[in-house]
Design a protein around this motif. Structure first.
Motif, PDB file in Angstrom:
ATOM      1  N   TRP A 181      -0.849   6.438  -1.112  1.00 24.87           N
ATOM      2  CA  TRP A 181      -1.719   5.367  -1.611  1.00 24.87           C
ATOM      3  C   TRP A 181      -1.372   4.915  -3.023  1.00 24.87           C
ATOM      4  O   TRP A 181      -1.054   3.755  -3.264  1.00 24.87           O
ATOM      5  N   THR A 192       2.129   3.396  -3.782  1.00 22.91           N
ATOM      6  CA  THR A 192       2.260   2.065  -3.195  1.00 22.91           C
ATOM      7  C   THR A 192       1.459   1.044  -3.980  1.00 22.91           C
ATOM      8  O   THR A 192       1.915  -0.072  -4.254  1.00 22.91           O
ATOM      9  N   TYR A 193       0.258   1.424  -4.356  1.00 23.30           N
ATOM     10  CA  TYR A 193      -0.584   0.512  -5.117  1.00 23.30           C
ATOM     11  C   TYR A 193       0.057   0.159  -6.460  1.00 23.30           C
ATOM     12  O   TYR A 193      -0.063  -0.968  -6.945  1.00 23.30           O
ATOM     13  N   LEU A 241       2.497   5.097   3.409  1.00 16.16           N
ATOM     14  CA  LEU A 241       2.404   3.728   2.927  1.00 16.16           C
ATOM     15  C   LEU A 241       3.598   3.441   2.021  1.00 16.16           C
ATOM     16  O   LEU A 241       4.002   4.305   1.232  1.00 16.16           O
ATOM     17  N   GLU A 264       4.207  -0.298   1.093  1.00 16.17           N
ATOM     18  CA  GLU A 264       4.106  -1.648   0.569  1.00 16.17           C
ATOM     19  C   GLU A 264       2.671  -2.139   0.691  1.00 16.17           C
ATOM     20  O   GLU A 264       1.951  -1.812   1.643  1.00 16.17           O
ATOM     21  N   VAL A 265       2.220  -2.897  -0.318  1.00 20.04           N
ATOM     22  CA  VAL A 265       0.938  -3.589  -0.258  1.00 20.04           C
ATOM     23  C   VAL A 265       1.192  -5.051  -0.616  1.00 20.04           C
ATOM     24  O   VAL A 265       1.909  -5.345  -1.573  1.00 20.04           O
ATOM     25  N   GLU A 268      -5.845  -7.162  -2.046  1.00 21.90           N
ATOM     26  CA  GLU A 268      -4.965  -6.653  -1.005  1.00 21.90           C
ATOM     27  C   GLU A 268      -5.212  -7.385   0.317  1.00 21.90           C
ATOM     28  O   GLU A 268      -6.341  -7.453   0.790  1.00 21.90           O
ATOM     29  N   TYR A 299      -1.407  -3.595   4.104  1.00 21.65           N
ATOM     30  CA  TYR A 299      -0.452  -2.566   3.706  1.00 21.65           C
ATOM     31  C   TYR A 299       0.550  -2.381   4.847  1.00 21.65           C
ATOM     32  O   TYR A 299       0.273  -2.707   5.998  1.00 21.65           O
TER      33      TYR A 299
END
Length: 332
Positions: free
Chosen positions: A163, A166-167, A261, A263-264, A319, A322
């Motif tokens: 998480w 990625t964020y 994850l 990519e966002v 967002e 994802y």
């Protein structure tokens, strides 16, 4: 008629075992419309109160409604998203800042967190766990084994990692965009914005998972949450195995899909649209068209994998979805 004033307190329940042990915090309704965990926590409290469930050791803290304003309004947020940019604030500017000032000390005083959520689109429950052990700057951590054991114990057949890293990639892209001067955009561009309950918990030396109990209206969601609480208590040795009829340990050798994850993607304009009605964990092929920008630019999948948390109603600057791929992590 004047509007109803916002809540003025955070309701916290604590059960202190007579023998020392782990300090577990169970929370729900961080997002006000995610209520699967609310009734589950209340059910556990009733069992403890009537003696059907006995706390053998440690301290159990439960907060059934973390965001009472959003819960009262039956929506995700009160003034803003409490599960972003979570930290104490010397000069609170909104309701969530004031909640954070009360919540963060409870997190810091605990060893383990089980945070109960749900999601928009249909789909089975899944757990989200944090980073692998590392000494990096983003999210240093040393409880990989214990957190992995917790993620396996709650019983889901899918676990997602990655998480905050990625964020952070998405935040770098946001930082390159001009600000409109609003506090909302300032928060969205803050490097701390990806920090929620579990990330703050880890920053204070503990560990924990987010359990997504299914779609918001899934009638099985409260049962998923309830079993997860009991299984967590058993895992930590705080209640006896078999203490609640119908709650068996999760099969340790069950097949579990582990995803990372990577990519966002933000929604940039109100006219950005999805190619179809996606659900979390729908498979996506490399090059597949996920959506289209307002100016007609296609949004294509950079590689094969799955889409996660697609939100067709996302506000511009937030967002949109994802992307995840199979993880090489080994859970033991």
């Amino acid at each position: 008629m004047s509007p109803t004033p916002p809540p003025t307190h955070l309701r916290v329940h604590q059960f202190a075992g007579l023998k020392p042990g782990p300090r577990l915090l169970v929370s729900a309704a961080v997002h006000g419309n995610e209520v699967a965990g609310v009734g589950a926590i209340q059910r556990v409290m009733r069992l403890l109160d009537d003696g059907s469930l006995q706390l053998l050791k440690g301290t159990l803290t439960m907060i059934p409604i973390v965001n009472p304003l959003a819960h009262r309004l039956q929506r995700r947020e009160g003034d803003r998203n409490l599960n972003r940019n979570l930290r104490p604030t010397p000069i609170p500017q909104d309701f969530e800042d004031r909640i954070a000032n009360q919540l963060c000390p409870w997190l810091a005083a605990s060893d383990v967190l089980l945070d109960l959520h749900s999601f928009n689109n249909p789909g089975p429950a899944f757990a989200m766990l944090g980073p692998r052990n590392n000494d990096g700057d983003l999210e240093p951590f040393r409880h990989q084994a214990a957190e992995s054991a917790l993620a396996m114990a709650v019983g889901t057949e899918r676990i997602v990692e990655g998480w905050l890293s990625t964020y952070a990639l998405g935040l770098k892209r946001r930082a390159d965009k001009a600000s409109d001067g609003s506090r909302r955009m300032a928060l969205q561009q803050d490097p701390h914005y990806g920090v929620g309950t579990t990330e703050y918990m880890r920053s204070q030396g503990g560990y924990g998972i987010t359990l997504e109990c299914g779609q918001h209206e899934d009638p099985q969601g409260p049962e998923v949450a309830f079993k997860a609480i009991v299984r967590t208590l058993v895992l930590l040795g705080m209640v006896a195995p078999g203490g609640v009829a119908g709650v068996e340990p999760a099969a340790p050798q069950r097949p579990v899909e582990l995803l990372q994850l990577y990519e966002v993607i933000d929604r940039e304009h109100v006219d950005d649209r999805f190619e179809r009605a996606w659900a979390s964990f729908d498979p996506i092929a490399e090059g597949e068209r996920i959506g289209t920008r307002a100016d007609g630019t296609p949004v294509l999948a950079p590689s094969g994998g799955r889409i996660v948390f697609p939100n067709s109603k996302a506000e511009p600057g937030n967002e949109w979805f994802y992307l995840a791929k199979p993880s090489d992590r080994v859970l033991t």
